[in-house]
Design a protein around this motif. Structure first.
Motif, PDB file in Angstrom:
ATOM      1  N   VAL A   1       0.863  -1.250   0.063  1.00 26.50           N
ATOM      2  CA  VAL A   1      -0.127  -0.068   0.025  1.00 26.50           C
ATOM      3  C   VAL A   1       0.889   1.260   0.082  1.00 26.50           C
ATOM      4  O   VAL A   1       1.744   1.375   0.848  1.00 26.50           O
ATOM      5  CB  VAL A   1      -1.042  -0.019   1.309  1.00 26.50           C
ATOM      6  N   ARG A   2       0.550   2.257  -0.926  1.00 23.35           N
ATOM      7  CA  ARG A   2       1.295   3.486  -0.977  1.00 23.35           C
ATOM      8  C   ARG A   2       0.472   4.387  -0.705  1.00 23.35           C
ATOM      9  O   ARG A   2      -0.567   4.699  -1.069  1.00 23.35           O
ATOM     10  CB  ARG A   2       1.692   3.784  -2.493  1.00 23.35           C
ATOM     11  N   GLY A   3       0.854   5.182   0.400  1.00 23.84           N
ATOM     12  CA  GLY A   3      -0.145   6.332   0.904  1.00 23.84           C
ATOM     13  C   GLY A   3      -0.157   7.464   0.034  1.00 23.84           C
ATOM     14  O   GLY A   3       0.654   7.678  -0.875  1.00 23.84           O
ATOM     15  N   ARG A   4      -1.351   8.152  -0.001  1.00 26.87           N
ATOM     16  CA  ARG A   4      -1.713   9.301  -0.840  1.00 26.87           C
ATOM     17  C   ARG A   4      -0.398  10.305  -0.795  1.00 26.87           C
ATOM     18  O   ARG A   4       0.070  10.716  -1.827  1.00 26.87           O
ATOM     19  CB  ARG A   4      -2.958   9.907  -0.292  1.00 26.87           C
ATOM     20  N   GLU A   5      -0.029  10.688   0.466  1.00 28.93           N
ATOM     21  CA  GLU A   5       1.090  11.666   0.323  1.00 28.93           C
ATOM     22  C   GLU A   5       2.103  11.211  -0.028  1.00 28.93           C
ATOM     23  O   GLU A   5       2.914  12.135  -0.560  1.00 28.93           O
ATOM     24  CB  GLU A   5       1.377  12.132   2.020  1.00 28.93           C
TER      25      GLU A   5
ATOM     26  N   ARG B   1      -9.391   2.608   1.395  1.00 29.98           N
ATOM     27  CA  ARG B   1      -9.991   3.839   1.669  1.00 29.98           C
ATOM     28  C   ARG B   1      -9.279   4.451   3.073  1.00 29.98           C
ATOM     29  O   ARG B   1      -9.072   3.465   4.172  1.00 29.98           O
ATOM     30  CB  ARG B   1     -11.472   3.697   2.136  1.00 29.98           C
ATOM     31  N   GLY B   2      -9.146   5.673   3.193  1.00 30.40           N
ATOM     32  CA  GLY B   2      -8.278   6.128   4.374  1.00 30.40           C
ATOM     33  C   GLY B   2      -6.862   5.905   4.511  1.00 30.40           C
ATOM     34  O   GLY B   2      -6.204   6.095   5.368  1.00 30.40           O
ATOM     35  N   THR B   3      -6.148   5.023   3.297  1.00 29.01           N
ATOM     36  CA  THR B   3      -4.818   4.642   3.550  1.00 29.01           C
ATOM     37  C   THR B   3      -3.935   4.993   2.330  1.00 29.01           C
ATOM     38  O   THR B   3      -3.205   5.705   2.266  1.00 29.01           O
ATOM     39  CB  THR B   3      -4.887   3.083   3.548  1.00 29.01           C
ATOM     40  N   GLY B   4      -4.518   4.551   1.304  1.00 30.16           N
ATOM     41  CA  GLY B   4      -3.874   4.653  -0.217  1.00 30.16           C
ATOM     42  C   GLY B   4      -4.237   3.729  -1.192  1.00 30.16           C
ATOM     43  O   GLY B   4      -5.292   3.518  -1.450  1.00 30.16           O
ATOM     44  N   TYR B   5      -3.467   3.694  -2.158  1.00 34.43           N
ATOM     45  CA  TYR B   5      -3.425   2.673  -3.153  1.00 34.43           C
ATOM     46  C   TYR B   5      -2.543   1.498  -3.314  1.00 34.43           C
ATOM     47  O   TYR B   5      -1.244   1.674  -2.839  1.00 34.43           O
ATOM     48  CB  TYR B   5      -3.269   3.358  -4.518  1.00 34.43           C
ATOM     49  N   ARG B   6      -2.816   0.366  -3.933  1.00 32.83           N
ATOM     50  CA  ARG B   6      -1.828  -0.467  -4.365  1.00 32.83           C
ATOM     51  C   ARG B   6      -2.199  -1.131  -5.640  1.00 32.83           C
ATOM     52  O   ARG B   6      -3.275  -0.998  -6.245  1.00 32.83           O
ATOM     53  CB  ARG B   6      -1.697  -1.693  -3.431  1.00 32.83           C
ATOM     54  N   LEU B   7      -1.215  -1.820  -6.301  1.00 35.11           N
ATOM     55  CA  LEU B   7      -1.264  -2.590  -7.641  1.00 35.11           C
ATOM     56  C   LEU B   7      -2.357  -3.542  -7.300  1.00 35.11           C
ATOM     57  O   LEU B   7      -2.075  -4.608  -6.346  1.00 35.11           O
ATOM     58  CB  LEU B   7      -0.149  -3.098  -8.083  1.00 35.11           C
ATOM     59  N   GLY B   8      -3.629  -3.835  -8.113  1.00 39.84           N
ATOM     60  CA  GLY B   8      -4.456  -4.905  -7.822  1.00 39.84           C
ATOM     61  C   GLY B   8      -4.075  -6.118  -8.456  1.00 39.84           C
ATOM     62  O   GLY B   8      -3.111  -6.051  -9.524  1.00 39.84           O
ATOM     63  N   SER B   9      -4.963  -7.000  -8.527  1.00 46.16           N
ATOM     64  CA  SER B   9      -4.680  -8.223  -9.227  1.00 46.16           C
ATOM     65  C   SER B   9      -6.235  -8.777  -9.539  1.00 46.16           C
ATOM     66  O   SER B   9      -7.347  -8.318  -8.963  1.00 46.16           O
ATOM     67  CB  SER B   9      -4.094  -9.294  -8.325  1.00 46.16           C
ATOM     68  N   ALA B  10      -6.236  -9.376 -10.804  1.00 47.18           N
ATOM     69  CA  ALA B  10      -7.416  -9.774 -11.324  1.00 47.18           C
ATOM     70  C   ALA B  10      -8.114 -10.871 -10.755  1.00 47.18           C
ATOM     71  O   ALA B  10      -7.114 -11.694  -9.984  1.00 47.18           O
ATOM     72  CB  ALA B  10      -7.285 -10.182 -12.646  1.00 47.18           C
TER      73      ALA B  10
END
Length: 220
Positions: free
Chosen positions: A168-172, A211-220
């Motif tokens: 998980v990569r944070g928004r900031e 939500r409230g944390t950030g984003y990460r690369l998803g998987s199918a």
């Protein structure tokens, strides 16, 4: 869980050891960086102070991350935003500023464990997720063998997530890395670019929002 506590302050180390033991953890304590690096490979979790007498804790963090995916929370008195960003960029799963409550530490440890073990950085040039292939070195994205054209910043965001799949990569963190300004977190710039990646690739799962944390690369 076997926890490595890297802390040179004897009184704080004793208090944390008592608290961790009370919560069912087995604690191994290291007061020096050299001992921390030697022990990190044999534990389930690391709590790392940055103010060590023989080496800066950020250097310990970077060295540990080259060879180990063990969850690491930085526990330090350094409160500057740049220190927090450096810690997260260097591989910490979380960053906790002293003084703190034991309950908060335990909650953060549980949250890190729920997210799963941090994978080691990708060493090759390409990352695959479903039928999406991301060429890190060539800055090229293909879906089902067909190249997808992204904007420079859309591509920068996707490559950042692809370098450590599942992390998980944070928004900031993303805003600072891609835009050079973590204070843009109040804007919707990142959300717009993430939406662009999803729309252009036709794979809405490719970038996963926590939500409230950030984003990460998803998987199918």
């Amino acid at each position: 869980m076997r926890v490595l506590l890297v802390e040179d302050d004897d009184r704080l180390a004793a208090a944390l050891t008592t608290a961790l033991t009370r919560h069912g953890h087995r604690v191994v304590r290291a007061g020096l960086a050299i001992d921390a690096l030697r022990l990190a490979g044999g534990v389930d979790f690391v709590l790392l102070d940055l103010g060590l007498p023989d080496m800066d804790g950020l250097d310990v963090l970077r060295r540990a991350r080259r060879v180990s995916s063990v969850p690491i929370i930085v526990v330090t008195a350094r409160v500057e935003e740049r220190d927090v960003l450096r810690g997260l960029r260097s591989g910490a799963d979380d960053y906790l500023v002293k003084p703190f409550r034991t309950a908060e530490l335990m909650a953060r440890m549980e949250a890190v464990m729920r997210r799963g073990t941090r994978p080691l950085p990708v060493t090759g040039h390409k990352v695959a997720s479903g039928d999406v292939e991301i060429d890190l070195a060539g800055r090229r994205v293909t879906v089902a063998g067909e190249q997808v054209v992204l904007t420079r910043r859309e591509l920068d965001v996707l490559l950042l997530l692809a370098r450590m799949p599942g992390v998980v990569r944070g928004r900031e963190e993303i805003l600072d890395e891609v835009w050079g300004d973590p204070l843009l977190s109040a804007s919707r710039s990142l959300d717009v670019h993430v939406a662009g990646i999803r729309a252009k690739t036709g794979r809405p799962w490719l970038v996963e929002t926590l939500r409230g944390t950030g984003y990460r690369l998803g998987s199918a």
